[in-house]
Scaffold this motif. Structure first.
Motif, PDB file in Angstrom:
ATOM      1  N   GLU A 183       0.370   5.015   0.907  1.00 44.09           N
ATOM      2  CA  GLU A 183      -0.061   5.163   2.301  1.00 44.09           C
ATOM      3  C   GLU A 183       1.006   4.660   3.258  1.00 44.09           C
ATOM      4  O   GLU A 183       1.319   3.475   3.251  1.00 44.09           O
ATOM      5  CB  GLU A 183      -1.294   4.274   2.550  1.00 44.09           C
ATOM      6  CG  GLU A 183      -2.614   4.904   2.243  1.00 44.09           C
ATOM      7  CD  GLU A 183      -3.705   3.865   2.417  1.00 44.09           C
ATOM      8  OE1 GLU A 183      -3.726   3.219   3.477  1.00 44.09           O
ATOM      9  OE2 GLU A 183      -4.493   3.683   1.474  1.00 44.09           O
ATOM     10  N   PRO A 184       1.570   5.507   4.082  1.00 35.26           N
ATOM     11  CA  PRO A 184       2.515   4.994   5.085  1.00 35.26           C
ATOM     12  C   PRO A 184       1.770   4.437   6.292  1.00 35.26           C
ATOM     13  O   PRO A 184       0.584   4.737   6.490  1.00 35.26           O
ATOM     14  CB  PRO A 184       3.304   6.240   5.470  1.00 35.26           C
ATOM     15  CG  PRO A 184       2.363   7.377   5.247  1.00 35.26           C
ATOM     16  CD  PRO A 184       1.366   6.946   4.185  1.00 35.26           C
ATOM     17  N   ILE A 185       2.443   3.594   7.077  1.00 34.71           N
ATOM     18  CA  ILE A 185       1.853   3.184   8.347  1.00 34.71           C
ATOM     19  C   ILE A 185       2.610   3.884   9.453  1.00 34.71           C
ATOM     20  O   ILE A 185       3.763   4.270   9.266  1.00 34.71           O
ATOM     21  CB  ILE A 185       1.897   1.648   8.552  1.00 34.71           C
ATOM     22  CG1 ILE A 185       3.346   1.130   8.425  1.00 34.71           C
ATOM     23  CG2 ILE A 185       0.968   0.941   7.589  1.00 34.71           C
ATOM     24  CD1 ILE A 185       3.498  -0.277   8.961  1.00 34.71           C
ATOM     25  N   ARG A 238       0.826  -1.217   0.000  1.00 39.91           N
ATOM     26  CA  ARG A 238       0.000   0.000   0.000  1.00 39.91           C
ATOM     27  C   ARG A 238       0.854   1.258   0.000  1.00 39.91           C
ATOM     28  O   ARG A 238       0.391   2.327  -0.388  1.00 39.91           O
ATOM     29  CB  ARG A 238      -0.907   0.026   1.237  1.00 39.91           C
ATOM     30  CG  ARG A 238      -2.047  -0.955   1.133  1.00 39.91           C
ATOM     31  CD  ARG A 238      -3.142  -0.658   2.147  1.00 39.91           C
ATOM     32  NE  ARG A 238      -3.989  -1.832   2.277  1.00 39.91           N
ATOM     33  CZ  ARG A 238      -3.823  -2.755   3.224  1.00 39.91           C
ATOM     34  NH1 ARG A 238      -2.869  -2.599   4.128  1.00 39.91           N
ATOM     35  NH2 ARG A 238      -4.607  -3.811   3.264  1.00 39.91           N
ATOM     36  N   ALA A 239       2.094   1.105   0.457  1.00 39.76           N
ATOM     37  CA  ALA A 239       2.965   2.282   0.507  1.00 39.76           C
ATOM     38  C   ALA A 239       3.568   2.614  -0.850  1.00 39.76           C
ATOM     39  O   ALA A 239       4.175   3.662  -1.024  1.00 39.76           O
ATOM     40  CB  ALA A 239       4.072   2.066   1.532  1.00 39.76           C
ATOM     41  N   LEU A 240       3.411   1.686  -1.817  1.00 40.08           N
ATOM     42  CA  LEU A 240       3.948   1.971  -3.154  1.00 40.08           C
ATOM     43  C   LEU A 240       3.171   3.118  -3.783  1.00 40.08           C
ATOM     44  O   LEU A 240       1.961   3.230  -3.595  1.00 40.08           O
ATOM     45  CB  LEU A 240       3.849   0.723  -4.045  1.00 40.08           C
ATOM     46  CG  LEU A 240       4.743  -0.451  -3.640  1.00 40.08           C
ATOM     47  CD1 LEU A 240       4.521  -1.631  -4.579  1.00 40.08           C
ATOM     48  CD2 LEU A 240       6.202  -0.051  -3.623  1.00 40.08           C
ATOM     49  N   PRO A 241       3.854   3.977  -4.523  1.00 38.27           N
ATOM     50  CA  PRO A 241       3.199   5.173  -5.082  1.00 38.27           C
ATOM     51  C   PRO A 241       1.941   4.845  -5.885  1.00 38.27           C
ATOM     52  O   PRO A 241       0.925   5.536  -5.748  1.00 38.27           O
ATOM     53  CB  PRO A 241       4.282   5.769  -5.976  1.00 38.27           C
ATOM     54  CG  PRO A 241       5.561   5.270  -5.420  1.00 38.27           C
ATOM     55  CD  PRO A 241       5.281   3.927  -4.828  1.00 38.27           C
ATOM     56  N   GLN A 242       1.971   3.787  -6.682  1.00 39.89           N
ATOM     57  CA  GLN A 242       0.824   3.497  -7.548  1.00 39.89           C
ATOM     58  C   GLN A 242      -0.318   2.838  -6.776  1.00 39.89           C
ATOM     59  O   GLN A 242      -1.424   2.693  -7.295  1.00 39.89           O
ATOM     60  CB  GLN A 242       1.255   2.620  -8.739  1.00 39.89           C
ATOM     61  CG  GLN A 242       1.700   1.216  -8.398  1.00 39.89           C
ATOM     62  CD  GLN A 242       3.197   1.167  -8.046  1.00 39.89           C
ATOM     63  OE1 GLN A 242       3.743   2.121  -7.524  1.00 39.89           O
ATOM     64  NE2 GLN A 242       3.832   0.034  -8.326  1.00 39.89           N
ATOM     65  N   ASN A 243      -0.067   2.436  -5.509  1.00 43.88           N
ATOM     66  CA  ASN A 243      -1.111   1.754  -4.739  1.00 43.88           C
ATOM     67  C   ASN A 243      -1.622   2.595  -3.592  1.00 43.88           C
ATOM     68  O   ASN A 243      -2.089   2.086  -2.574  1.00 43.88           O
ATOM     69  CB  ASN A 243      -0.570   0.429  -4.181  1.00 43.88           C
ATOM     70  CG  ASN A 243      -0.098  -0.490  -5.295  1.00 43.88           C
ATOM     71  OD1 ASN A 243      -0.559  -0.378  -6.428  1.00 43.88           O
ATOM     72  ND2 ASN A 243       0.824  -1.370  -4.971  1.00 43.88           N
ATOM     73  N   GLY A 244      -1.514   3.895  -3.666  1.00 44.46           N
ATOM     74  CA  GLY A 244      -2.087   4.744  -2.635  1.00 44.46           C
ATOM     75  C   GLY A 244      -1.066   5.533  -1.848  1.00 44.46           C
ATOM     76  O   GLY A 244      -1.391   6.525  -1.217  1.00 44.46           O
TER      77      GLY A 244
END
Lengths: 312, 339
Positions: A262-264, A254-260
């Motif tokens: 989103e950091p945790i 999810r943290a990948l640029p193309q997948n949102g």
């Protein structure tokens, strides 16, 4: 499924710690790698992906037997079915197992690169082989007479790659071969690794760039705080969070640029302050009391391996 | 890069160096002359010492003849123009032209300095390599303590101790001079010269070998902890192969520079060593000139030693350019390098 014949390197529960002396004789152990397991197979690229400071380079050093004297090592490493101990490491390094280092600082500044690419072995065949590999990597012939400071970044990278190819090693460990490169250069570097794997070598690609690694890797080992949390076919990583097994792998996806993008929250624990039980526990949304009891064992789940009690 | 470019670069470099040595020498003459002029030394007094009874009128006549009553600047230019013609004057102490004394004495000193220079370089480099390879082990600790001790010991004291042990107690070496007493100059053998040279040279080499060793040790440790040595180990090279392929190559350069830059210490040390061993070299001559107010000799040696130390630094500079490929070879694609 896994073909046992192609299994070249098998690392089980590898732990590395450094003895440190604090005030007086008080001695502490710094755990930099704990309970790490991974397998590298001939013909495949295994990408070991993790954040900076997670001990990835130390893993390479442990396999090659390059750890400093104050390092303590436990666990089992097997190469080609036989235990990989210090004696065998000495025999195999350079001939069977090759390292592709990170940067031009791994080249002697006062030695011509042709000589460095050939290594300590001096023979006409070795010379011929070096020239052939330079041709293959599109390094112009006169470049063998250059010194490292005269090389461009890309040329230096290819010289480093050439050392592994010339040695004809069966296991190649590439330690962060792409940082600081343009995308096209990085892809070119990775495609060389792909070619090597297709020629039957086992390649371990140590990187912090999962996204880039996905382009060429067959397997991804997700590395966190000195251990592997998940070993998964690269296809599962490409497929998305549902195909993945560990909460950290999903967070990474999810943290990948193309997948949102989103950091945790939180940060990777320092070796001085590792949590009890699961190393990812403090940042995990699925955390239960069981997670703090003990380090979860590596389990096989849906064709991959995962170190999480919740995975199914 | 073409040899023409190399030549042009070297040409530009040597032009720059020539200019540098000229200005350095000029500055040295000014300072040295000013110091001597300001000092209470009376050259007439020194001159008449050996002559006997000289009246005040005669002294005044000598002073007038020498131009001692002229303003200092005028005297300086008189002296400088003589110097430029190659006339360094006559030593008041030895009653010989200064140039002759320097030539004769310097050959003795050169033999002494070069022997000790080679000794200190070889011993220092070897010890440094041994310490670097065994870093942290007991051999390294013992040698390092020894080196630190030696670099704090004054040369003359060490010379005296050597004399006491090797010449007086053991009788292995002569007590002084550069050749046996009572033997005609032509009959002195090379072996006899070497025998007389050994102890002063050893003493003199002790000044600098400790620092060469300590520097080499530190540099070797840096090299052994470098990425390229780690990579060499990853490629299965053993310690000896690593030393042969990477160690010496990377360590010899700073050691050489240090060695050539130590000419000034060598010269300073030779003054002390030559006095302790009554060795008739330039160092002994300069201290005699100083103690006896032999102004022409003192100025001559000052200029000569300036030239000598400068040559050492110049050689170090040139060697660096020849040996180090990072300076020798320019970048590809015609990018201009330094210079």
């Amino acid at each position: 499924m896994i073909d046992p014949l192609s299994l070249l390197l098998d690392v089980q529960n590898l732990s590395v710690s450094f003895r440190r002396y604090q005030r007086g004789l008080a001695q502490t152990n710094l755990n930099v790698i704990s309970d790490l397991s991974l397998t590298a197979r001939a013909g495949e690229i295994l990408a070991v992906a993790g954040a900076s400071g997670s001990g990835k380079s130390l893993l390479a050093h442990a396999i090659l037997g390059l750890l400093p004297a104050n390092a303590m090592l436990s666990g089992v490493m097997r190469y080609d079915g036989q235990p990989l101990n210090a004696v065998r490491q000495k025999q195999l390094c350079g001939s069977e197992i090759a390292l592709i280092p990170q940067s031009v600082t791994y080249l002697d500044p006062l030695m011509r690169v042709g000589d460095q690419a050939r290594g300590a072995e001096k023979s006409a065949e070795r010379m011929e082989r070096q020239r052939e590999v330079f041709r293959r990597l599109e390094l112009p012939l006169p470049s063998e007479r250059l010194y490292p400071f005269q090389l461009s970044g890309g040329m230096a990278r290819r010289v480093l790659f050439s050392t592994a190819i010339i040695s004809d090693a069966r296991l190649i460990i590439a330690d962060e071969p792409t940082p600081g490169m343009h995308l096209s250069q990085a892809m070119e570097a990775l495609s060389i690794l792909r070619e090597l794997a297709d020629a039957g070598k086992a390649v371990i690609l140590i990187t912090h760039d999962v996204d880039l690694a996905l382009n060429v890797a067959d397997q991804i080992a997700v590395f966190y705080a000195g251990t592997t949390l998940e070993e998964t076919p690269a296809a599962d990583f490409a497929a998305g969070p549902d195909a993945l097994r560990h909460p950290y792998s999903r967070a990474l996806w999810r943290a990948l640029p193309q997948n949102g993008f989103e950091p945790i929250p939180g940060f990777q624990p320092y070796p001085e302050a590792l949590p009890d039980g699961c190393l990812f526990g403090p940042r995990c949304e699925l955390k239960t009391a069981a997670c703090e009891q003990e380090t979860p064992p590596m389990r096989t789940v849906r064709g991959g391996k995962v170190r999480c009690v919740h995975a199914a | 890069m073409t040899s023409l470019q190399t030549l042009r670069r070297l040409g530009g470099r040597s032009g720059k160096q020539l200019l540098r040595v000229a200005t350095l020498l000029l500055a040295t003459t000014v300072v040295a002359f000013a110091l001597v002029s300001l000092s209470p030394v009376d050259p007439v007094q020194q001159y008449v010492l050996g002559v006997g009874n000289v009246s005040m009128e005669q002294r005044a006549a000598i002073a007038d003849y020498w131009g001692l009553n002229d303003p200092p600047v005028q005297r300086y230019f008189l002296w400088l123009s003589a110097l430029l013609r190659g006339d360094m004057g006559t030593s008041l102490l030895y009653r010989q032209p200064v140039a002759v004394i320097i030539r004769e004495r310097f050959l003795n000193t050169l033999a002494l300095m070069m022997t000790s220079w080679l000794l200190s370089g070889l011993i220092g480099f070897t010890l440094g390599c041994v310490m670097g390879l065994r870093r942290g082990r007991w051999l390294d600790r013992v040698l390092r303590a020894l080196c630190l001790m030696l670099s704090s010991v004054p040369t003359f004291w060490l010379g005296l101790v050597f004399l006491l042990i090797f010449s007086v107690a053991l009788g292995w070496f002569p007590i002084g001079l550069s050749r046996p007493i009572g033997v005609a100059n032509a009959d002195v053998t090379f072996g006899q010269r070497l025998h007389h040279l050994a102890l002063p040279a050893l003493t003199l080499s002790f000044i600098s070998f400790a620092s060469v060793a300590l520097h080499t040790r530190q540099k070797l440790i840096d090299v052994l902890e470098s990425d390229y040595v780690l990579f060499a180990r990853a490629r299965g090279e053993n310690t000896w192969t690593i030393m042969k392929r990477h160690g010496f190559r990377n360590v010899i350069l700073p050691a050489l520079t240090l060695q050539f830059a130590s000419f000034s210490e060598l010269f300073g040390g030779s003054v002390l060593a030559e006095n302790v061993f009554s060795y008739p070299g330039l160092g002994a001559a300069v201290s005699a000139a100083g103690l006896n107010s032999d102004v022409p000799l003192l100025l001559g040696v000052t200029i000569f030693s300036t030239l000598f130390v400068f040559s050492g630094n110049l050689i170090a500079d040139i060697l660096y350019g020849v040996i180090d490929p990072r300076i020798r070879e320019e970048r590809p694609h015609g990018q201009s390098n330094r210079d």
